[in-house]
Design an enzyme around this catalytic site. Structure first.
Site, mmCIF file in Angstrom:
data_model
loop_
_atom_site.group_PDB
_atom_site.id
_atom_site.type_symbol
_atom_site.label_atom_id
_atom_site.label_comp_id
_atom_site.label_asym_id
_atom_site.label_seq_id
_atom_site.Cartn_x
_atom_site.Cartn_y
_atom_site.Cartn_z
ATOM 1 N N TYR A 55 -14.576 -16.653 -5.929
ATOM 2 C CA TYR A 55 -15.067 -17.593 -7.363
ATOM 3 C C TYR A 55 -14.472 -19.133 -6.574
ATOM 4 O O TYR A 55 -15.192 -20.044 -7.681
ATOM 5 C CB TYR A 55 -15.119 -17.162 -8.957
ATOM 6 N N ASN A 59 -23.915 -10.764 -15.941
ATOM 7 C CA ASN A 59 -25.185 -11.163 -16.036
ATOM 8 C C ASN A 59 -25.408 -9.727 -14.977
ATOM 9 O O ASN A 59 -26.430 -10.116 -13.672
ATOM 10 C CB ASN A 59 -25.493 -12.395 -15.326
ATOM 11 N N HIS A 101 -24.465 -10.013 -8.344
ATOM 12 C CA HIS A 101 -24.162 -10.817 -8.404
ATOM 13 C C HIS A 101 -24.694 -11.096 -6.559
ATOM 14 O O HIS A 101 -25.188 -10.358 -5.258
ATOM 15 C CB HIS A 101 -22.910 -11.478 -7.764
ATOM 16 N N GLU A 130 -19.014 -14.450 2.365
ATOM 17 C CA GLU A 130 -18.971 -13.084 1.533
ATOM 18 C C GLU A 130 -18.874 -11.981 2.053
ATOM 19 O O GLU A 130 -17.751 -11.181 1.305
ATOM 20 C CB GLU A 130 -20.057 -13.281 0.177
#
Ligand code: CMP
Length: 132
Positions: free
Chosen positions: A50, A113, A116, A127
């Site tokens: 991140y 949440n 991702h 990623e």
């Protein structure tokens, strides 16, 4: 042309045993799962993943959350996978997410949440290489 994206199922979703439901929804939406693994990020790994958010006020709490339990990383493939998976996830804040999206169904709030997904082809490549 087929595209790949990186998806994560976050600790809050795993704590609530939503991983099976989320994987079911992903498959029902037409994605192929090309790779999948469960892991527990170290603080250093979460910070690196991140890093683009490192100046944000939510960065440290996000790192704490993402290292609070196991996550599942998946490589998803289909035509237009990046945009289509972002549509399936819904908005970052589940209060603004559309009915039927993963975040509407499984997220608690903006930080917790549930999932991702990569936001661009360039980031999807980075990623995927980060996890696989
Ligand atoms: P994700 O798609 O993994 O990308 C960055 C993450 O930071 C995001 O999901 C949320 O978990 C978290 N995040 C983004 N914005 C906020 C915010 N305003 N407050 C708290 N957490 C946030």
């Amino acid at each position: 042309m087929k595209e790949q994206t990186l998806a994560l199922i976050k600790p809050c979703a795993i704590a609530k045993h939503y991983q099976g439901l989320i994987i079911h929804d992903i498959l029902e939406a037409g994605f192929e799962i090309k790779a999948m693994k469960m892991l527990h990020l170290t603080t250093e790994e979460a910070r690196a993943f991140y890093v683009v958010h490192k100046e944000k006020d939510f960065y440290e709490p996000l790192i704490k959350f993402m290292t609070s339990g196991s996550i599942i990383a998946l490589i998803l493939e289909k035509q237009n996978a990046i945009a289509d998976y972002r549509q399936l996830m819904g908005k970052t804040d589940p209060k603004s997410a559309l009915e039927g999206t993963l975040r509407k169904k499984y997220a608690v709030n903006t930080r917790h949440n549930a999932v991702h997904g990569s936001d661009s082809l360039e980031n999807a490549k980075k990623e995927i290489a980060f996890f696989f």
